[in-house]
Design a protein around this motif. Structure first.
Motif, PDB file in Angstrom:
ATOM      1  N   SER A  43      23.583 -34.478  -6.857  1.00  0.00           N
ATOM      2  CA  SER A  43      23.216 -33.316  -6.055  1.00  0.00           C
ATOM      3  C   SER A  43      23.864 -33.383  -4.684  1.00  0.00           C
ATOM      4  CB  SER A  43      21.691 -33.238  -5.910  1.00  0.00           C
ATOM      5  OG  SER A  43      21.068 -33.106  -7.171  1.00  0.00           O
ATOM      6  N   GLY A  44      24.000 -34.609  -4.164  1.00  0.00           N
ATOM      7  CA  GLY A  44      24.670 -34.767  -2.880  1.00  0.00           C
ATOM      8  C   GLY A  44      26.130 -34.352  -2.927  1.00  0.00           C
ATOM      9  N   ARG A  46      27.316 -31.988  -4.878  1.00  0.00           N
ATOM     10  CA  ARG A  46      27.301 -30.523  -4.905  1.00  0.00           C
ATOM     11  C   ARG A  46      26.896 -29.931  -3.558  1.00  0.00           C
ATOM     12  NH1 ARG A  46      24.396 -31.623  -9.609  1.00  0.00           N
ATOM     13  NH2 ARG A  46      22.485 -30.770  -8.651  1.00  0.00           N
ATOM     14  N   ALA A  47      26.205 -30.729  -2.737  1.00  0.00           N
ATOM     15  CA  ALA A  47      25.725 -30.229  -1.450  1.00  0.00           C
ATOM     16  C   ALA A  47      26.818 -30.179  -0.388  1.00  0.00           C
ATOM     17  CB  ALA A  47      24.568 -31.087  -0.948  1.00  0.00           C
ATOM     18  N   VAL A  48      27.942 -30.819  -0.623  1.00  0.00           N
ATOM     19  CA  VAL A  48      29.043 -30.756   0.341  1.00  0.00           C
ATOM     20  C   VAL A  48      29.589 -29.332   0.352  1.00  0.00           C
ATOM     21  CG1 VAL A  48      31.296 -31.672   0.967  1.00  0.00           C
ATOM     22  CG2 VAL A  48      29.589 -33.184  -0.041  1.00  0.00           C
ATOM     23  N   ARG A  49      29.667 -28.725   1.505  1.00  0.00           N
ATOM     24  CA  ARG A  49      30.059 -27.310   1.580  1.00  0.00           C
ATOM     25  C   ARG A  49      31.339 -27.131   2.371  1.00  0.00           C
ATOM     26  NH1 ARG A  49      25.077 -25.136   5.396  1.00  0.00           N
ATOM     27  NH2 ARG A  49      25.272 -26.705   7.045  1.00  0.00           N
ATOM     28  N   GLU A  52      30.536 -23.078   6.609  1.00  0.00           N
ATOM     29  CA  GLU A  52      29.292 -23.211   7.349  1.00  0.00           C
ATOM     30  C   GLU A  52      28.541 -21.879   7.324  1.00  0.00           C
ATOM     31  OE1 GLU A  52      28.025 -25.916   8.610  1.00  0.00           O
ATOM     32  OE2 GLU A  52      29.752 -27.163   8.083  1.00  0.00           O
ATOM     33  N   ASP A  53      27.242 -21.942   7.573  1.00  0.00           N
ATOM     34  CA  ASP A  53      26.452 -20.711   7.602  1.00  0.00           C
ATOM     35  C   ASP A  53      26.899 -19.816   8.755  1.00  0.00           C
ATOM     36  OD1 ASP A  53      24.946 -21.604   5.472  1.00  0.00           O
ATOM     37  OD2 ASP A  53      23.434 -22.552   6.768  1.00  0.00           O
ATOM     38  N   TYR A  88      36.514 -31.065   4.319  1.00  0.00           N
ATOM     39  CA  TYR A  88      35.686 -30.827   3.127  1.00  0.00           C
ATOM     40  C   TYR A  88      36.093 -31.763   1.989  1.00  0.00           C
ATOM     41  CZ  TYR A  88      34.513 -28.534  -1.291  1.00  0.00           C
ATOM     42  OH  TYR A  88      34.084 -28.268  -2.572  1.00  0.00           O
ATOM     43  N   LYS A  92      33.824 -34.641   0.299  1.00  0.00           N
ATOM     44  CA  LYS A  92      33.601 -34.587  -1.148  1.00  0.00           C
ATOM     45  C   LYS A  92      33.966 -35.927  -1.781  1.00  0.00           C
ATOM     46  CE  LYS A  92      32.597 -31.388  -4.374  1.00  0.00           C
ATOM     47  NZ  LYS A  92      31.484 -30.420  -4.295  1.00  0.00           N
TER      48      LYS A  92
END
Length: 402
Positions: A43-44, A46-49, A52-53, A88, A92
């Motif tokens: 899950s970690g 997949r959490a790399v984005r 940014e918001d 990124y 990853k």
């Protein structure tokens, strides 16, 4: 029949041990905990984005009516940070390496439990072999006791011989009772390890008739880096540190963002809109970024040295386990092929001489003890060989598809 015993007899061969290994992998909470950590690490990853918001803002002007009509009294804006693809990709890669570390640690936990359950089963089988040998010894002593009593019919017979044999019978029964209690303890510990009911019965286990082949040491050492999970964990730790170096370097680069700001009058009229771009100035914190990079470099160097040190230790342990396996196998073969046959003939010869009153009962008992000791030592050597192979397997495990 004492608790923990069944009439069934099972050979302690590879399929039976594989069944126990699969059971402990399935039932033990240590494995479940390690696998949960792996799932968390996935899950970690997949959490790399990459993005940014976005940020949105809203404001209100408090001023006189004319100023609010001229400039607008409601301001809102939207700002978006532009992605840094290289950063990124580095994050990853770091998350993937951390997941690989946890996968290797999960495999290490499995191997530890597999080795523990296999060695416990070997010890249980050895106890069963000891019980069989001691039971055979008791039957022989009882037969000798009957013969001694029969010899008392001869006026020239030694009256102390039946008493001496009866003393041996009593001692042997006590040894069997002790071994049975040891068997119950070993079975209960194995049940607890497997997550079974504590007093669940086990079949009478039987060791192989002879020691199996010992794998070639050179081939095992050649596979060490590829299959040992502890080494794999450290190799992935070094890889994670390498990715951390790239992350630290990429974080030193400026961050770009674009945004739109607009204002309107509350009466409904549009006043203005501004489109702009922003950039961070990371040069003020160069020492901080440099320190992060240096830290990651040292972590990578430490992981590489730890990997080298662990490899040396594991190679030494593999050599020790291999040597123990070979020594035990040769000892078992020598005892089986040379010692036991000769000791058996010595017992038969001495017993025949004793029946004709040309030897004392002490000589017969000494000869029988030598045979008993040889049989026990041969079984211990077979068990030690199997146990050493299990230790070697924990260091150089077989390939797995899991």
């Amino acid at each position: 029949m004492p608790s923990g015993f069944t009439q069934e007899t099972r050979l302690l061969d590879a399929p039976f041990l594989d069944t126990l290994r699969a059971e402990v992998r399935t039932n033990h909470p240590t494995v479940a905990a390690a696998q949960a950590r792996v799932l968390a690490a996935e899950s970690g990853v997949r959490a790399v984005r990459l993005w940014e918001d976005p940020m949105a803002g809203l404001g209100f002007m408090a001023a006189d009516r004319e100023m609010r009509m001229d400039d607008g009294d409601i301001m809102f804006g939207v700002e978006q940070m532009l992605p840094r693809r290289k950063l990124y990709e580095a994050r990853k890669a770091r998350a993937g390496a951390e997941r690989a570390i946890l996968e290797a640690e999960s495999r290490t936990a499995m191997l530890m439990l597999e080795t523990l359950v296999a060695q416990s089963a070997i010890e249980l089988a050895l106890v069963d072999e000891m019980l069989a040998i001691e039971t055979n010894q008791l039957a022989w002593l009882e037969s000798m006791s009957a013969n001694a009593r029969e010899k008392l019919k001869d006026p020239m017979a030694n009256a102390s011989e039946p008493l001496r044999i009866e003393s041996e019978v009593a001692q042997e029964r006590q040894r069997i009772d002790t071994t049975q209690r040891q068997r119950i303890r070993q079975a209960r510990q194995l049940n607890i390890l497997l997550g079974r009911d504590t007093d669940e019965a086990w079949p009478n286990l039987r060791l192989p008739e002879s020691a199996s082949l010992t794998p070639a040491l050179a081939e095992e050492l050649a596979r060490l880096y590829q299959v040992n999970p502890m080494l794999q964990a450290l190799l992935n730790t070094a890889e994670a540190a390498k990715s951390e170096i790239e992350v630290a370097r990429r974080e030193r680069s400026p961050i770009f963002s674009v945004g739109v700001e607009s204002s309107v009058y509350s009466g409904g009229d549009f006043r203005q809109a501004t489109v702009g771009a922003k950039i961070t100035l990371p040069w003020f914190n160069q020492s901080v970024y440099r320190a992060n990079t240096d830290r990651a470099i040292q972590q990578q160097a430490a992981a590489e040295k730890e990997t080298e040190a662990l490899a040396r230790r594991l190679r030494g342990e593999a050599v020790a386990a291999h040597t123990e396996a070979e020594t035990s196998a040769r000892l078992a073969k020598t005892i089986s092929e040379e010692v036991i046959p000769r000791a058996g003939k010595a017992v038969e010869s001495t017993q025949n001489v004793w029946i004709s009153s040309k030897a004392s009962i002490l000589e017969v008992l000494d000869a029988r003890r030598s045979l008993l000791s040889a049989r026990l030592e041969e079984r211990r050597s077979v068990a030690a060989h199997r146990g050493a192979l299990e230790m070697l397997r924990s260091i150089v495990p077989p390939p797995t598809n899991r």
